[in-house]
Design an enzyme around this catalytic site. Structure first.
Site, mmCIF file in Angstrom:
data_model
loop_
_atom_site.group_PDB
_atom_site.id
_atom_site.type_symbol
_atom_site.label_atom_id
_atom_site.label_comp_id
_atom_site.label_asym_id
_atom_site.label_seq_id
_atom_site.Cartn_x
_atom_site.Cartn_y
_atom_site.Cartn_z
ATOM 1 N N CYS A 46 -41.938 105.627 102.009
ATOM 2 C CA CYS A 46 -41.349 104.994 100.821
ATOM 3 C C CYS A 46 -41.645 105.762 99.529
ATOM 4 O O CYS A 46 -41.010 105.524 98.505
ATOM 5 C CB CYS A 46 -41.830 103.552 100.684
ATOM 6 S SG CYS A 46 -41.299 102.528 102.054
ATOM 7 N N HIS A 70 -41.264 101.248 93.034
ATOM 8 C CA HIS A 70 -40.730 101.108 94.398
ATOM 9 C C HIS A 70 -40.518 99.618 94.653
ATOM 10 O O HIS A 70 -41.321 98.781 94.238
ATOM 11 C CB HIS A 70 -41.721 101.691 95.401
ATOM 12 C CG HIS A 70 -41.354 101.390 96.822
ATOM 13 N ND1 HIS A 70 -40.073 101.586 97.308
ATOM 14 C CD2 HIS A 70 -42.081 100.889 97.861
ATOM 15 C CE1 HIS A 70 -40.042 101.231 98.574
ATOM 16 N NE2 HIS A 70 -41.243 100.795 98.942
ATOM 17 N N ASN A 118 -36.207 96.381 100.696
ATOM 18 C CA ASN A 118 -36.976 97.625 100.593
ATOM 19 C C ASN A 118 -36.148 98.754 101.216
ATOM 20 O O ASN A 118 -35.993 98.801 102.436
ATOM 21 C CB ASN A 118 -38.317 97.448 101.312
ATOM 22 C CG ASN A 118 -39.178 98.701 101.249
ATOM 23 O OD1 ASN A 118 -38.726 99.770 100.844
ATOM 24 N ND2 ASN A 118 -40.426 98.570 101.663
HETATM 25 N N1 COA Z 1 -40.213 84.135 108.201
HETATM 26 C C1 COA Z 1 -41.012 83.075 108.400
HETATM 27 N N2 COA Z 1 -42.317 83.201 108.673
HETATM 28 C C2 COA Z 1 -42.823 84.434 108.751
HETATM 29 C C3 COA Z 1 -42.033 85.577 108.574
HETATM 30 C C4 COA Z 1 -40.682 85.381 108.290
HETATM 31 N N3 COA Z 1 -39.831 86.410 108.097
HETATM 32 N N4 COA Z 1 -42.814 86.675 108.698
HETATM 33 C C5 COA Z 1 -44.053 86.238 108.957
HETATM 34 N N5 COA Z 1 -44.068 84.870 109.003
HETATM 35 C C6 COA Z 1 -45.192 83.976 109.254
HETATM 36 C C7 COA Z 1 -46.309 84.639 110.037
HETATM 37 O O1 COA Z 1 -46.017 84.563 111.421
HETATM 38 C C8 COA Z 1 -47.482 83.823 109.644
HETATM 39 O O2 COA Z 1 -47.461 82.627 110.380
HETATM 40 P P1 COA Z 1 -48.828 81.981 110.937
HETATM 41 O O3 COA Z 1 -49.649 81.669 109.734
HETATM 42 O O4 COA Z 1 -48.340 80.779 111.680
HETATM 43 O O5 COA Z 1 -49.416 83.045 111.795
HETATM 44 C C9 COA Z 1 -47.217 83.445 108.195
HETATM 45 O O6 COA Z 1 -45.793 83.652 108.012
HETATM 46 C C10 COA Z 1 -47.987 84.294 107.189
HETATM 47 O O7 COA Z 1 -47.849 85.665 107.548
HETATM 48 P P2 COA Z 1 -48.474 86.800 106.676
HETATM 49 O O8 COA Z 1 -48.112 88.121 107.277
HETATM 50 O O9 COA Z 1 -49.933 86.531 106.406
HETATM 51 O O10 COA Z 1 -47.667 86.572 105.305
HETATM 52 P P3 COA Z 1 -47.811 87.268 103.924
HETATM 53 O O11 COA Z 1 -47.959 86.285 102.857
HETATM 54 O O12 COA Z 1 -48.793 88.415 103.959
HETATM 55 O O13 COA Z 1 -46.366 87.912 103.735
HETATM 56 C C11 COA Z 1 -45.280 90.040 103.912
HETATM 57 C C12 COA Z 1 -45.889 88.867 104.663
HETATM 58 C C13 COA Z 1 -44.870 91.066 104.950
HETATM 59 C C14 COA Z 1 -44.083 89.542 103.159
HETATM 60 C C15 COA Z 1 -46.320 90.614 102.932
HETATM 61 O O14 COA Z 1 -47.558 90.771 103.562
HETATM 62 C C16 COA Z 1 -45.889 91.925 102.377
HETATM 63 O O15 COA Z 1 -44.892 92.030 101.700
HETATM 64 N N6 COA Z 1 -46.696 92.970 102.629
HETATM 65 C C17 COA Z 1 -46.372 94.298 102.128
HETATM 66 C C18 COA Z 1 -45.367 94.904 103.035
HETATM 67 C C19 COA Z 1 -44.729 96.072 102.414
HETATM 68 O O16 COA Z 1 -44.421 96.076 101.263
HETATM 69 N N7 COA Z 1 -44.486 97.094 103.238
HETATM 70 C C20 COA Z 1 -43.823 98.251 102.830
HETATM 71 C C21 COA Z 1 -44.705 99.073 101.948
HETATM 72 S S1 COA Z 1 -43.764 100.401 101.378
#
Ligand code: COA
Length: 329
Positions: free
Chosen positions: A120, A256, A286
Protein backbone atom coordinates in the site's frame (compact mmCIF):
# COMPACT_ATOMS: atom_id res chain seq x y z
CA UNK A 1 15.99 6.85 5.34
CA UNK A 2 15.36 10.50 4.57
CA UNK A 3 15.89 11.96 1.14
CA UNK A 4 15.59 15.69 0.72
CA UNK A 5 16.15 18.19 -1.98
CA UNK A 6 19.33 20.01 -1.05
CA UNK A 7 19.94 21.19 -4.61
CA UNK A 8 17.98 23.58 -6.76
CA UNK A 9 15.95 21.13 -8.76
CA UNK A 10 12.60 20.07 -7.33
CA UNK A 11 10.22 17.48 -8.74
CA UNK A 12 6.97 19.39 -9.23
CA UNK A 13 3.63 17.71 -9.76
CA UNK A 14 2.60 19.08 -13.15
CA UNK A 15 -0.57 17.02 -13.61
CA UNK A 16 -2.63 14.29 -11.97
CA UNK A 17 -5.19 11.73 -13.11
CA UNK A 18 -7.15 8.79 -11.83
CA UNK A 19 -9.25 5.95 -13.13
CA UNK A 20 -11.84 3.76 -11.42
CA UNK A 21 -13.47 0.67 -12.86
CA UNK A 22 -17.19 1.12 -13.48
CA UNK A 23 -18.54 -1.68 -11.34
CA UNK A 24 -19.42 -0.67 -7.78
CA UNK A 25 -19.89 -3.12 -4.93
CA UNK A 26 -21.79 -1.75 -1.94
CA UNK A 27 -21.60 -3.09 1.59
CA UNK A 28 -25.05 -4.56 1.10
CA UNK A 29 -23.86 -6.34 -2.07
CA UNK A 30 -21.16 -8.03 0.01
CA UNK A 31 -23.78 -9.65 2.19
CA UNK A 32 -24.39 -12.03 -0.71
CA UNK A 33 -20.95 -13.57 -0.08
CA UNK A 34 -20.23 -13.12 3.61
CA UNK A 35 -21.82 -12.69 7.00
CA UNK A 36 -21.41 -8.94 7.42
CA UNK A 37 -23.44 -5.74 7.53
CA UNK A 38 -23.30 -2.22 6.19
CA UNK A 39 -23.31 -0.96 9.78
CA UNK A 40 -20.32 -3.10 10.86
CA UNK A 41 -18.22 -2.11 7.85
CA UNK A 42 -19.03 1.61 8.09
CA UNK A 43 -18.45 1.79 11.84
CA UNK A 44 -15.13 -0.08 11.81
CA UNK A 45 -13.68 1.26 8.56
CA UNK A 46 -15.72 4.16 7.12
CA UNK A 47 -16.14 2.22 3.84
CA UNK A 48 -19.52 2.38 2.08
CA UNK A 49 -18.59 0.93 -1.31
CA UNK A 50 -15.64 -0.01 -3.52
CA UNK A 51 -15.01 -0.30 -7.27
CA UNK A 52 -14.18 -3.68 -8.74
CA UNK A 53 -12.37 -4.34 -12.03
CA UNK A 54 -14.47 -6.12 -14.66
CA UNK A 55 -13.49 -9.56 -15.88
CA UNK A 56 -10.50 -9.12 -18.16
CA UNK A 57 -9.80 -5.59 -16.92
CA UNK A 58 -6.21 -5.53 -15.68
CA UNK A 59 -4.04 -3.30 -13.53
CA UNK A 60 -2.37 -1.88 -16.65
CA UNK A 61 -5.81 -0.99 -18.08
CA UNK A 62 -6.56 1.08 -14.97
CA UNK A 63 -3.05 2.56 -15.01
CA UNK A 64 -3.52 3.56 -18.66
CA UNK A 65 -6.74 5.46 -17.88
CA UNK A 66 -5.09 7.35 -15.02
CA UNK A 67 -1.90 8.02 -17.00
CA UNK A 68 -3.76 9.53 -19.98
CA UNK A 69 -5.53 11.98 -17.68
CA UNK A 70 -2.35 12.93 -15.82
CA UNK A 71 -0.42 13.48 -19.07
CA UNK A 72 -3.23 15.62 -20.46
CA UNK A 73 -3.38 17.71 -17.27
CA UNK A 74 0.39 18.21 -17.39
CA UNK A 75 0.43 18.97 -21.11
CA UNK A 76 3.06 16.28 -21.63
CA UNK A 77 3.11 13.87 -24.59
CA UNK A 78 4.01 10.21 -23.92
CA UNK A 79 7.04 10.61 -26.20
CA UNK A 80 8.37 13.27 -23.81
CA UNK A 81 8.58 10.86 -20.84
CA UNK A 82 11.98 9.87 -19.48
CA UNK A 83 10.66 7.29 -17.03
CA UNK A 84 7.49 5.43 -16.04
CA UNK A 85 7.35 4.07 -12.49
CA UNK A 86 4.35 2.07 -11.31
CA UNK A 87 3.68 1.22 -7.67
CA UNK A 88 1.71 -2.03 -7.65
CA UNK A 89 1.40 -5.36 -5.86
CA UNK A 90 -1.14 -6.75 -8.32
CA UNK A 91 0.64 -6.69 -11.70
CA UNK A 92 -1.07 -8.09 -14.80
CA UNK A 93 1.75 -10.65 -15.07
CA UNK A 94 4.84 -11.62 -13.10
CA UNK A 95 6.70 -9.95 -15.94
CA UNK A 96 6.86 -7.80 -18.02
CA UNK A 97 6.07 -5.12 -15.46
CA UNK A 98 2.90 -3.04 -15.51
CA UNK A 99 5.17 -0.09 -16.33
CA UNK A 100 6.41 -1.81 -19.52
CA UNK A 101 2.86 -2.77 -20.58
CA UNK A 102 1.74 0.79 -19.89
CA UNK A 103 4.69 2.28 -21.74
CA UNK A 104 3.90 0.30 -24.89
CA UNK A 105 0.22 1.20 -24.73
CA UNK A 106 1.07 4.89 -24.33
CA UNK A 107 3.56 4.72 -27.20
CA UNK A 108 6.38 5.91 -24.94
CA UNK A 109 8.73 3.08 -25.95
CA UNK A 110 12.38 3.67 -25.12
CA UNK A 111 12.15 5.41 -21.75
CA UNK A 112 12.92 3.64 -18.46
CA UNK A 113 9.94 1.66 -17.13
CA UNK A 114 9.66 -0.46 -14.01
CA UNK A 115 7.40 -1.39 -11.10
CA UNK A 116 7.92 -0.78 -7.40
CA UNK A 117 6.41 -3.28 -4.96
CA UNK A 118 5.88 -1.71 -1.56
CA UNK A 119 2.26 -2.86 -1.10
CA UNK A 120 0.00 0.00 0.00
CA UNK A 121 3.02 2.33 0.26
CA UNK A 122 3.83 1.66 -3.39
CA UNK A 123 2.89 5.08 -4.71
CA UNK A 124 4.78 7.02 -2.03
CA UNK A 125 7.83 4.81 -2.69
CA UNK A 126 7.47 5.27 -6.47
CA UNK A 127 7.14 9.02 -5.97
CA UNK A 128 10.36 9.01 -3.96
CA UNK A 129 12.13 7.17 -6.79
CA UNK A 130 10.60 9.46 -9.44
CA UNK A 131 11.80 12.48 -7.51
CA UNK A 132 15.37 11.10 -7.62
CA UNK A 133 15.09 10.71 -11.41
CA UNK A 134 14.16 14.39 -11.70
CA UNK A 135 16.96 15.44 -9.37
CA UNK A 136 19.27 13.34 -11.50
CA UNK A 137 18.36 15.28 -14.62
CA UNK A 138 15.24 13.60 -16.06
CA UNK A 139 12.73 15.83 -17.83
CA UNK A 140 9.30 14.24 -17.30
CA UNK A 141 8.52 11.26 -15.09
CA UNK A 142 5.18 9.46 -14.91
CA UNK A 143 4.49 7.95 -11.47
CA UNK A 144 1.47 5.67 -11.11
CA UNK A 145 -0.19 3.73 -8.30
CA UNK A 146 -2.43 1.02 -9.77
CA UNK A 147 -4.04 -2.06 -8.27
CA UNK A 148 -6.61 -4.78 -8.78
CA UNK A 149 -6.49 -5.95 -5.17
CA UNK A 150 -9.94 -7.56 -5.48
CA UNK A 151 -8.32 -10.22 -7.72
CA UNK A 152 -6.45 -11.63 -4.75
CA UNK A 153 -9.18 -11.60 -2.15
CA UNK A 154 -10.79 -14.59 -0.56
CA UNK A 155 -14.44 -13.58 -0.93
CA UNK A 156 -15.43 -15.91 1.89
CA UNK A 157 -13.14 -14.15 4.41
CA UNK A 158 -15.17 -11.28 5.85
CA UNK A 159 -12.18 -9.91 7.74
CA UNK A 160 -10.42 -8.95 4.49
CA UNK A 161 -12.81 -8.98 1.52
CA UNK A 162 -14.84 -6.00 2.75
CA UNK A 163 -11.79 -3.74 2.89
CA UNK A 164 -10.29 -3.53 -0.59
CA UNK A 165 -11.11 -2.02 -3.98
CA UNK A 166 -9.54 -1.41 -7.40
CA UNK A 167 -8.32 1.77 -9.09
CA UNK A 168 -5.37 3.78 -10.36
CA UNK A 169 -3.92 7.25 -9.85
CA UNK A 170 -1.05 8.97 -11.63
CA UNK A 171 1.10 12.09 -11.49
CA UNK A 172 3.52 13.64 -13.96
CA UNK A 173 6.66 15.07 -12.37
CA UNK A 174 8.64 17.88 -14.00
CA UNK A 175 11.79 19.68 -12.88
CA UNK A 176 11.26 23.07 -11.26
CA UNK A 177 13.71 25.46 -9.65
CA UNK A 178 11.17 27.00 -7.27
CA UNK A 179 8.93 24.38 -5.74
CA UNK A 180 7.84 20.73 -5.63
CA UNK A 181 8.58 17.69 -3.49
CA UNK A 182 10.53 18.85 -0.44
CA UNK A 183 11.34 15.41 0.96
CA UNK A 184 10.28 11.81 1.08
CA UNK A 185 10.81 9.55 4.09
CA UNK A 186 10.62 5.84 3.26
CA UNK A 187 10.81 2.94 5.71
CA UNK A 188 10.19 -0.79 6.00
CA UNK A 189 10.33 -3.54 8.60
CA UNK A 190 10.22 -7.03 7.13
CA UNK A 191 9.81 -8.47 10.62
CA UNK A 192 6.07 -7.86 10.29
CA UNK A 193 5.77 -10.04 7.18
CA UNK A 194 3.06 -12.36 8.44
CA UNK A 195 0.65 -9.73 9.79
CA UNK A 196 -0.37 -8.75 6.25
CA UNK A 197 0.64 -10.85 3.29
CA UNK A 198 -0.22 -12.99 0.32
CA UNK A 199 1.81 -16.16 0.80
CA UNK A 200 1.50 -17.40 -2.79
CA UNK A 201 4.66 -16.78 -4.78
CA UNK A 202 7.18 -17.96 -7.33
CA UNK A 203 10.41 -19.05 -5.67
CA UNK A 204 8.72 -19.72 -2.31
CA UNK A 205 6.30 -21.77 -4.34
CA UNK A 206 2.64 -22.50 -4.33
CA UNK A 207 2.04 -25.37 -1.93
CA UNK A 208 -1.51 -26.64 -2.29
CA UNK A 209 -0.95 -29.16 0.48
CA UNK A 210 -0.37 -26.38 3.00
CA UNK A 211 -3.19 -24.94 5.03
CA UNK A 212 -4.30 -21.61 3.58
CA UNK A 213 -2.47 -22.14 0.28
CA UNK A 214 -4.54 -20.61 -2.47
CA UNK A 215 -6.07 -18.26 0.06
CA UNK A 216 -5.07 -14.81 -0.95
CA UNK A 217 -4.59 -11.72 1.29
CA UNK A 218 -4.11 -12.78 4.90
CA UNK A 219 -4.21 -10.18 7.65
CA UNK A 220 -4.21 -9.84 11.42
CA UNK A 221 -6.45 -6.75 11.28
CA UNK A 222 -6.37 -5.35 14.79
CA UNK A 223 -2.58 -5.81 15.08
CA UNK A 224 -2.04 -4.11 11.72
CA UNK A 225 -4.28 -1.29 12.91
CA UNK A 226 -2.19 -0.63 16.03
CA UNK A 227 1.17 -0.68 14.25
CA UNK A 228 -0.19 1.50 11.42
CA UNK A 229 -1.34 4.25 13.79
CA UNK A 230 1.92 4.24 15.73
CA UNK A 231 4.11 4.12 12.65
CA UNK A 232 2.25 6.86 10.80
CA UNK A 233 2.52 9.07 13.89
CA UNK A 234 6.28 8.52 13.84
CA UNK A 235 6.76 9.27 10.14
CA UNK A 236 4.64 12.42 10.35
CA UNK A 237 6.73 13.56 13.30
CA UNK A 238 9.95 12.71 11.44
CA UNK A 239 8.84 14.73 8.41
CA UNK A 240 7.92 17.80 10.45
CA UNK A 241 11.13 17.64 12.45
CA UNK A 242 13.25 17.23 9.33
CA UNK A 243 11.95 20.55 8.01
CA UNK A 244 11.54 22.33 11.35
CA UNK A 245 7.89 22.69 10.36
CA UNK A 246 5.04 23.46 12.70
CA UNK A 247 2.19 20.98 12.15
CA UNK A 248 -0.17 23.89 11.48
CA UNK A 249 1.84 24.78 8.38
CA UNK A 250 0.45 21.71 6.56
CA UNK A 251 -2.52 22.74 4.42
CA UNK A 252 -3.70 19.26 3.43
CA UNK A 253 -3.19 15.74 4.67
CA UNK A 254 -3.51 13.22 1.84
CA UNK A 255 -3.30 9.87 3.56
CA UNK A 256 -3.41 6.28 2.39
CA UNK A 257 -7.05 5.26 2.54
CA UNK A 258 -7.16 2.02 4.53
CA UNK A 259 -9.49 2.86 7.36
CA UNK A 260 -11.17 6.11 8.39
CA UNK A 261 -10.18 5.55 12.01
CA UNK A 262 -6.49 5.31 11.09
CA UNK A 263 -6.83 8.52 9.05
CA UNK A 264 -8.56 10.29 11.96
CA UNK A 265 -5.75 9.26 14.32
CA UNK A 266 -3.12 10.84 12.02
CA UNK A 267 -5.23 13.98 11.59
CA UNK A 268 -5.49 14.27 15.37
CA UNK A 269 -1.73 13.99 15.67
CA UNK A 270 -1.44 16.92 13.25
CA UNK A 271 -4.19 18.85 15.05
CA UNK A 272 -5.84 18.99 11.67
CA UNK A 273 -9.61 19.36 11.24
CA UNK A 274 -11.08 16.62 9.05
CA UNK A 275 -12.09 19.19 6.41
CA UNK A 276 -8.34 19.54 5.71
CA UNK A 277 -7.95 15.81 5.21
CA UNK A 278 -8.74 14.23 1.85
CA UNK A 279 -10.96 11.19 2.39
CA UNK A 280 -11.98 8.77 -0.36
CA UNK A 281 -12.02 5.52 1.62
CA UNK A 282 -15.82 5.78 1.96
CA UNK A 283 -16.25 5.44 -1.83
CA UNK A 284 -13.10 3.57 -2.90
CA UNK A 285 -12.25 1.26 0.01
CA UNK A 286 -8.55 0.46 0.33
CA UNK A 287 -7.08 0.57 -3.17
CA UNK A 288 -3.54 -0.04 -1.89
CA UNK A 289 -0.92 1.84 -3.95
CA UNK A 290 -3.65 3.65 -5.90
CA UNK A 291 -5.27 5.35 -2.92
CA UNK A 292 -2.93 8.32 -2.40
CA UNK A 293 -2.71 9.46 -6.06
CA UNK A 294 -6.48 9.03 -6.50
CA UNK A 295 -7.15 11.13 -3.39
CA UNK A 296 -4.66 13.74 -4.58
CA UNK A 297 -6.23 13.89 -8.04
CA UNK A 298 -9.72 14.22 -6.62
CA UNK A 299 -8.68 17.05 -4.29
CA UNK A 300 -6.92 18.91 -7.12
CA UNK A 301 -9.70 18.49 -9.69
CA UNK A 302 -12.36 19.58 -7.21
CA UNK A 303 -10.36 22.77 -6.57
CA UNK A 304 -9.77 22.03 -2.90
CA UNK A 305 -6.00 21.74 -3.22
CA UNK A 306 -4.51 24.91 -4.70
CA UNK A 307 -1.07 25.71 -6.15
CA UNK A 308 1.34 26.91 -3.46
CA UNK A 309 -0.22 24.87 -0.66
CA UNK A 310 1.76 22.49 1.55
CA UNK A 311 0.69 18.85 1.23
CA UNK A 312 1.62 15.89 3.37
CA UNK A 313 1.17 12.48 1.74
CA UNK A 314 1.59 9.33 3.82
CA UNK A 315 1.08 5.59 3.45
CA UNK A 316 1.42 2.32 5.30
CA UNK A 317 1.26 -1.21 3.94
CA UNK A 318 2.33 -4.83 3.89
CA UNK A 319 5.98 -5.56 4.53
CA UNK A 320 5.51 -3.53 6.62
CA UNK A 321 6.36 -0.51 4.51
CA UNK A 322 5.54 3.10 5.25
CA UNK A 323 6.51 6.57 4.18
CA UNK A 324 5.66 10.20 3.65
CA UNK A 325 6.13 12.87 1.01
CA UNK A 326 6.04 16.56 1.84
CA UNK A 327 5.52 18.91 -1.08
CA UNK A 328 4.57 22.41 -2.00
CA UNK A 329 2.04 21.92 -4.78
N1 COA B 1 -18.43 -8.06 9.30
C1 COA B 1 -18.90 -8.40 10.51
N2 COA B 1 -18.10 -8.83 11.49
C2 COA B 1 -16.79 -8.91 11.24
C3 COA B 1 -16.24 -8.59 10.00
C4 COA B 1 -17.13 -8.15 9.01
N3 COA B 1 -16.71 -7.81 7.77
N4 COA B 1 -14.90 -8.77 10.04
C5 COA B 1 -14.61 -9.20 11.28
N5 COA B 1 -15.76 -9.30 12.02
C6 COA B 1 -15.92 -9.73 13.40
C7 COA B 1 -14.78 -10.62 13.88
O1 COA B 1 -15.05 -11.95 13.50
C8 COA B 1 -14.83 -10.41 15.35
O2 COA B 1 -15.87 -11.18 15.88
P1 COA B 1 -15.70 -11.93 17.29
O3 COA B 1 -15.48 -10.86 18.30
O4 COA B 1 -17.00 -12.66 17.43
O5 COA B 1 -14.51 -12.81 17.10
C9 COA B 1 -15.24 -8.95 15.51
O6 COA B 1 -15.83 -8.59 14.24
C10 COA B 1 -14.08 -8.02 15.83
O7 COA B 1 -13.01 -8.30 14.93
P2 COA B 1 -11.69 -7.46 14.96
O8 COA B 1 -10.79 -7.96 13.87
O9 COA B 1 -11.13 -7.39 16.35
O10 COA B 1 -12.28 -6.01 14.58
P3 COA B 1 -11.57 -4.63 14.50
O11 COA B 1 -12.28 -3.63 15.29
O12 COA B 1 -10.08 -4.74 14.70
O13 COA B 1 -11.80 -4.24 12.98
C11 COA B 1 -10.59 -4.19 10.91
C12 COA B 1 -11.28 -5.06 11.95
C13 COA B 1 -9.98 -5.12 9.88
C14 COA B 1 -11.63 -3.31 10.27
C15 COA B 1 -9.52 -3.32 11.59
O14 COA B 1 -8.74 -4.09 12.46
C16 COA B 1 -8.63 -2.66 10.60
O15 COA B 1 -9.05 -1.86 9.80
N6 COA B 1 -7.32 -2.97 10.68
C17 COA B 1 -6.36 -2.37 9.76
C18 COA B 1 -6.42 -3.12 8.48
C19 COA B 1 -5.76 -2.38 7.40
O16 COA B 1 -5.88 -1.20 7.29
N7 COA B 1 -5.05 -3.12 6.55
C20 COA B 1 -4.42 -2.59 5.42
C21 COA B 1 -3.22 -1.79 5.83
S1 COA B 1 -2.59 -1.05 4.41
Amino acid sequence: MAHSNAGRVYARIAGTGSFLPEKVLSNDDLRQFVDTSDEWIRERTGIRQRHVAAEGQTTSDLAYGAALRALEAAGVAPSELDAIIVGTTTPDLIFPSVACLLQHRLGANGCAAFDVNAACSGFVYALGVGEKFIRGGAGNVLVVGAETLTRMLDWSDRSTCVLFGDGAGAVVLKPDTETGILSTHLHADGGFKELLWNPVGVSAGFKPEEKNAGVRVLMAGSEVFKVAVKTLDAVVEETLEHHGLDRHEIDWLIPHQANLRIIQATAKRLDMPMDRVVVTVDRHGNTSAASVPMALDEAIRSGRVQRGQMLLLEAFGGGFTWGSALLRY
